[in-house]
Design a protein around this motif. Structure first.
Motif, PDB file in Angstrom:
ATOM      1  N   PHE A  31       1.129 124.002  12.489  1.00  0.00           N
ATOM      2  CA  PHE A  31      -0.224 123.495  12.211  1.00  0.00           C
ATOM      3  C   PHE A  31      -0.695 123.996  10.847  1.00  0.00           C
ATOM      4  CE2 PHE A  31      -4.882 124.324  12.663  1.00  0.00           C
ATOM      5  CZ  PHE A  31      -5.297 122.998  12.623  1.00  0.00           C
ATOM      6  N   ALA A  32      -0.459 125.271  10.540  1.00  0.00           N
ATOM      7  CA  ALA A  32      -0.848 125.819   9.244  1.00  0.00           C
ATOM      8  C   ALA A  32      -0.146 125.078   8.108  1.00  0.00           C
ATOM      9  CB  ALA A  32      -0.538 127.313   9.184  1.00  0.00           C
ATOM     10  N   ALA A  33       1.106 124.720   8.308  1.00  0.00           N
ATOM     11  CA  ALA A  33       1.835 123.960   7.281  1.00  0.00           C
ATOM     12  C   ALA A  33       1.203 122.585   7.078  1.00  0.00           C
ATOM     13  CB  ALA A  33       3.304 123.820   7.685  1.00  0.00           C
ATOM     14  N   ASP A  34       0.760 121.969   8.155  1.00  0.00           N
ATOM     15  CA  ASP A  34       0.104 120.657   8.095  1.00  0.00           C
ATOM     16  C   ASP A  34      -1.223 120.748   7.339  1.00  0.00           C
ATOM     17  OD1 ASP A  34      -0.037 117.940   8.662  1.00  0.00           O
ATOM     18  OD2 ASP A  34      -0.953 118.229  10.631  1.00  0.00           O
ATOM     19  N   VAL A  35      -2.011 121.798   7.638  1.00  0.00           N
ATOM     20  CA  VAL A  35      -3.282 122.006   6.940  1.00  0.00           C
ATOM     21  C   VAL A  35      -3.039 122.299   5.464  1.00  0.00           C
ATOM     22  CG1 VAL A  35      -5.308 123.511   6.761  1.00  0.00           C
ATOM     23  CG2 VAL A  35      -4.494 122.769   9.013  1.00  0.00           C
ATOM     24  N   ALA A  36      -2.025 123.107   5.169  1.00  0.00           N
ATOM     25  CA  ALA A  36      -1.718 123.440   3.774  1.00  0.00           C
ATOM     26  C   ALA A  36      -1.360 122.180   2.981  1.00  0.00           C
ATOM     27  CB  ALA A  36      -0.575 124.453   3.722  1.00  0.00           C
ATOM     28  N   ALA A  37      -0.612 121.270   3.600  1.00  0.00           N
ATOM     29  CA  ALA A  37      -0.257 120.023   2.925  1.00  0.00           C
ATOM     30  C   ALA A  37      -1.493 119.172   2.665  1.00  0.00           C
ATOM     31  CB  ALA A  37       0.764 119.251   3.763  1.00  0.00           C
ATOM     32  N   HIS A  88      -4.062 134.241  10.443  1.00  0.00           N
ATOM     33  CA  HIS A  88      -3.947 134.863   9.126  1.00  0.00           C
ATOM     34  C   HIS A  88      -2.505 134.815   8.631  1.00  0.00           C
ATOM     35  CE1 HIS A  88      -3.055 138.318   6.511  1.00  0.00           C
ATOM     36  NE2 HIS A  88      -4.249 138.091   5.977  1.00  0.00           N
ATOM     37  N   ASP A  89      -1.579 135.238   9.480  1.00  0.00           N
ATOM     38  CA  ASP A  89      -0.178 135.289   9.060  1.00  0.00           C
ATOM     39  C   ASP A  89       0.382 133.890   8.820  1.00  0.00           C
ATOM     40  OD1 ASP A  89      -0.417 137.999   9.347  1.00  0.00           O
ATOM     41  OD2 ASP A  89       0.741 138.124  11.213  1.00  0.00           O
ATOM     42  N   ALA A  90      -0.017 132.920   9.657  1.00  0.00           N
ATOM     43  CA  ALA A  90       0.506 131.557   9.529  1.00  0.00           C
ATOM     44  C   ALA A  90       0.054 130.924   8.213  1.00  0.00           C
ATOM     45  CB  ALA A  90       0.066 130.706  10.710  1.00  0.00           C
ATOM     46  N   PHE A  91      -1.201 131.103   7.841  1.00  0.00           N
ATOM     47  CA  PHE A  91      -1.698 130.515   6.598  1.00  0.00           C
ATOM     48  C   PHE A  91      -1.247 131.308   5.367  1.00  0.00           C
ATOM     49  CE2 PHE A  91      -4.576 128.281   9.480  1.00  0.00           C
ATOM     50  CZ  PHE A  91      -4.525 127.007   8.934  1.00  0.00           C
ATOM     51  N   ALA A  92      -1.104 132.619   5.526  1.00  0.00           N
ATOM     52  CA  ALA A  92      -0.628 133.438   4.403  1.00  0.00           C
ATOM     53  C   ALA A  92       0.767 132.999   3.957  1.00  0.00           C
ATOM     54  CB  ALA A  92      -0.617 134.910   4.801  1.00  0.00           C
ATOM     55  N   ALA A  93       1.560 132.490   4.883  1.00  0.00           N
ATOM     56  CA  ALA A  93       2.900 132.006   4.530  1.00  0.00           C
ATOM     57  C   ALA A  93       2.840 130.848   3.542  1.00  0.00           C
ATOM     58  CB  ALA A  93       3.652 131.581   5.791  1.00  0.00           C
ATOM     59  N   HIS A  94       1.668 130.206   3.420  1.00  0.00           N
ATOM     60  CA  HIS A  94       1.491 129.091   2.479  1.00  0.00           C
ATOM     61  C   HIS A  94       0.550 129.467   1.338  1.00  0.00           C
ATOM     62  CE1 HIS A  94       3.569 126.386   5.257  1.00  0.00           C
ATOM     63  NE2 HIS A  94       2.929 127.053   6.209  1.00  0.00           N
ATOM     64  N   GLY A  95       0.326 130.769   1.182  1.00  0.00           N
ATOM     65  CA  GLY A  95      -0.527 131.244   0.105  1.00  0.00           C
ATOM     66  C   GLY A  95      -2.009 130.989   0.325  1.00  0.00           C
ATOM     67  N   LEU A  96      -2.418 130.776   1.571  1.00  0.00           N
ATOM     68  CA  LEU A  96      -3.815 130.476   1.879  1.00  0.00           C
ATOM     69  C   LEU A  96      -4.479 131.644   2.589  1.00  0.00           C
ATOM     70  CD1 LEU A  96      -3.516 126.781   3.136  1.00  0.00           C
ATOM     71  CD2 LEU A  96      -4.495 127.559   0.976  1.00  0.00           C
ATOM     72  N   ILE A 231      -9.712 111.379  18.383  1.00  0.00           N
ATOM     73  CA  ILE A 231      -9.258 112.184  19.522  1.00  0.00           C
ATOM     74  C   ILE A 231      -7.782 111.866  19.709  1.00  0.00           C
ATOM     75  CG2 ILE A 231      -9.484 112.656  21.989  1.00  0.00           C
ATOM     76  CD1 ILE A 231     -12.396 111.824  21.833  1.00  0.00           C
ATOM     77  N   ALA A 232      -6.937 112.875  19.581  1.00  0.00           N
ATOM     78  CA  ALA A 232      -5.502 112.621  19.576  1.00  0.00           C
ATOM     79  C   ALA A 232      -4.737 113.806  20.140  1.00  0.00           C
ATOM     80  CB  ALA A 232      -5.025 112.327  18.144  1.00  0.00           C
ATOM     81  N   ALA A 233      -3.484 113.539  20.513  1.00  0.00           N
ATOM     82  CA  ALA A 233      -2.603 114.599  21.005  1.00  0.00           C
ATOM     83  C   ALA A 233      -2.273 115.552  19.867  1.00  0.00           C
ATOM     84  CB  ALA A 233      -1.327 113.991  21.578  1.00  0.00           C
ATOM     85  N   GLY A 234      -2.449 116.839  20.130  1.00  0.00           N
ATOM     86  CA  GLY A 234      -2.251 117.828  19.082  1.00  0.00           C
ATOM     87  C   GLY A 234      -0.927 118.543  19.117  1.00  0.00           C
ATOM     88  N   ARG A 235      -0.179 118.426  20.212  1.00  0.00           N
ATOM     89  CA  ARG A 235       1.090 119.157  20.272  1.00  0.00           C
ATOM     90  C   ARG A 235       2.150 118.607  19.323  1.00  0.00           C
ATOM     91  NH1 ARG A 235       1.572 124.189  21.770  1.00  0.00           N
ATOM     92  NH2 ARG A 235       3.766 123.810  22.263  1.00  0.00           N
ATOM     93  N   PRO A 236       2.307 117.292  19.177  1.00  0.00           N
ATOM     94  CA  PRO A 236       3.285 116.819  18.197  1.00  0.00           C
ATOM     95  C   PRO A 236       2.888 117.268  16.792  1.00  0.00           C
ATOM     96  CG  PRO A 236       2.643 115.051  19.687  1.00  0.00           C
ATOM     97  CD  PRO A 236       1.691 116.188  19.928  1.00  0.00           C
ATOM     98  N   PRO A 237       3.821 117.705  15.973  1.00  0.00           N
ATOM     99  CA  PRO A 237       3.477 118.247  14.645  1.00  0.00           C
ATOM    100  C   PRO A 237       3.049 117.154  13.676  1.00  0.00           C
ATOM    101  CG  PRO A 237       5.859 118.151  14.918  1.00  0.00           C
ATOM    102  CD  PRO A 237       5.271 117.783  16.246  1.00  0.00           C
ATOM    103  N   GLY A 238       2.274 117.561  12.660  1.00  0.00           N
ATOM    104  CA  GLY A 238       1.990 116.682  11.540  1.00  0.00           C
ATOM    105  C   GLY A 238       0.867 115.693  11.725  1.00  0.00           C
ATOM    106  N   ILE A 239      -0.122 115.999  12.561  1.00  0.00           N
ATOM    107  CA  ILE A 239      -1.196 115.047  12.812  1.00  0.00           C
ATOM    108  C   ILE A 239      -1.991 114.764  11.542  1.00  0.00           C
ATOM    109  CG2 ILE A 239      -2.773 116.852  13.609  1.00  0.00           C
ATOM    110  CD1 ILE A 239      -2.661 113.320  15.040  1.00  0.00           C
ATOM    111  N   LEU A 240      -2.269 115.789  10.726  1.00  0.00           N
ATOM    112  CA  LEU A 240      -3.034 115.571   9.496  1.00  0.00           C
ATOM    113  C   LEU A 240      -2.240 114.734   8.497  1.00  0.00           C
ATOM    114  CD1 LEU A 240      -4.553 118.026  10.833  1.00  0.00           C
ATOM    115  CD2 LEU A 240      -5.145 118.719   8.513  1.00  0.00           C
ATOM    116  N   ALA A 241      -0.944 114.991   8.413  1.00  0.00           N
ATOM    117  CA  ALA A 241      -0.095 114.204   7.517  1.00  0.00           C
ATOM    118  C   ALA A 241      -0.088 112.744   7.931  1.00  0.00           C
ATOM    119  CB  ALA A 241       1.328 114.764   7.512  1.00  0.00           C
ATOM    120  N   ARG A 242      -0.095 112.482   9.219  1.00  0.00           N
ATOM    121  CA  ARG A 242      -0.100 111.098   9.706  1.00  0.00           C
ATOM    122  C   ARG A 242      -1.408 110.406   9.328  1.00  0.00           C
ATOM    123  NH1 ARG A 242       1.356 111.292  15.925  1.00  0.00           N
ATOM    124  NH2 ARG A 242       1.315 109.017  15.646  1.00  0.00           N
TER     125      ARG A 242
END
Length: 368
Positions: A31-37, A88-96, A231-242
């Motif tokens: 999810f953090a990777a999706d937000v970072a993108a 914190h750790d998940a977003f820090a991996a993307h410099g955020l 309103i959408a399913a959140g478990r599949p990755p990449g919802i923001l990218a879609r």
């Protein structure tokens, strides 16, 4: 402040948790990777997260959601620290960088506090920080209830003038029975009305506190402020990218045709409601069709103990809410002059009679 209108993404407890209630660190990392993108694409994102109580339950080894308030608050206190460390750790991996923002319903009740919340979050977004917002369950009492973070996310969407509110859940969207009796996703909702609310599924998970009913209510609230809601399913990755690519997975709720000003957004959904004014059919028509102010002559019933300047609900003859507005007189005064023409009301009060609600301080719901 960002030129782009921020996106609000609300993550439900069941979406970010493992079956034992502990946060799913692999999902949060994706999810953090999706937000970072999304941020790299120029979309500032504010995350509204549930899961503190669930995380605390997992940490404490509790298999069933506590019923006592002190136990809920204690589980939230344990879970908040754990959840924020993972974010914190998940977003820090993307410099955020991340910031924890704990809010209660009362933080939106007064206009000054609402503006303070908005200013703080806008500054965080301008700094490139990802705000992680949650209900302050450790000290709240009334707010630990059905759908709190759904409504919280809609209030934030209105306050921040968001472009999108995404409510991520464990189902694909709002469901209805198809021609063959199987459940199918409602893809588009032009306006939230009674027929849409009847589709709500009331089931709740063992760890979560929300349900489809609260998500539909939140969608209607955010739509009135001008946000598109998904309103959408959140478990599949990449919802923001879609969504960035033009896809519309889940159920899309369209915003009201007419956008509201910041103050009107606050009146419509952020302000605490201190009472109600029931009006007759003539006044209802004048408000809905003519854009008029509400006068005492059209009021049939006054409830609550509100003051001048408080926000009150406006009810049609059948008691259904048709809008909200700022009271021009306190409840005791309006109760004395309800149903009276202006001259009659002035004689009763022995002085000036203002509008019960001035049209500039009134929001009437769109028909739908």
């Amino acid at each position: 402040m960002h030129a782009a209108r921020p996106w609000i993404v609300k993550v439900g407890t069941a979406v970010l948790s493992k079956p034992d209630g502990r946060p799913d660190e692999a999902w949060i990392a994706a999810f953090a990777a999706d937000v970072a993108a999304a941020r790299r694409a120029g979309r500032p994102v504010c995350v509204v997260t549930s899961g503190a109580i669930g995380a605390g339950m997992g940490e404490l080894g509790l298999l069933k959601r506590p019923g006592a308030l002190a136990e809920l608050q204690g589980a939230a206190a344990v879970g908040q620290a754990l959840l924020m460390r993972i974010y914190h750790d998940a977003f820090a991996a993307h410099g955020l960088k991340t910031a924890q923002v704990l809010l209660t319903r009362e933080d939106f009740a007064g206009r000054a506090r609402d503006l303070n919340v908005r200013s703080t979050l806008e500054r965080l977004l301008a700094w490139g920080v990802v705000p992680i917002v949650n209900e302050n369950d450790t000290v709240s009492s009334d707010e630990i209830r059905f759908g709190d973070n759904d409504i919280l996310s809609a209030l934030l969407a209105n306050s921040l003038r968001s472009e999108w509110l995404m409510l991520l859940t464990t189902v694909e969207g709002v469901l209805r029975s198809g021609p063959d009796g199987a459940r199918e996703v409602v893809r588009l909702v032009p306006a939230v009305d009674a027929s849409v609310r009847r589709l709500a599924l009331a089931e709740k998970s063992a760890r979560g506190s929300g349900g489809m009913r609260s998500k539909i209510d939140a969608a209607g609230l955010a739509n009135r402020g001008g946000a598109r809601v998904l309103i959408a399913a959140g478990r599949p990755p990449g919802i923001l990218a879609r969504v960035l690519s033009g896809e519309r997975p889940g159920t899309l709720f369209l915003p009201a045709p007419k956008g509201l000003s910041g103050r009107r957004r606050w009146i419509a959904g952020g302000a605490a409601i201190r009472g109600a004014l029931r009006i007759d059919a003539g006044a209802e028509t004048a408000l809905k069709k003519g854009g008029k102010s509400l006068l005492a002559a059209g009021i049939t019933l006054v409830t609550g103990r509100f003051k001048e300047g408080d926000v009150v609900s406006v009810e049609g003859p059948d008691g259904a809410e048709i809008g909200r507005g700022v009271a021009g007189h306190p409840a005791a005064v309006l109760d004395r002059i309800k149903g009276l023409a202006r001259a009659e009301a002035a004689a009763v009060l022995g002085g000036e009679v203002r509008e019960a609600i001035h049209r500039d301080e009134l929001v009437v719901w769109e028909a739908g």
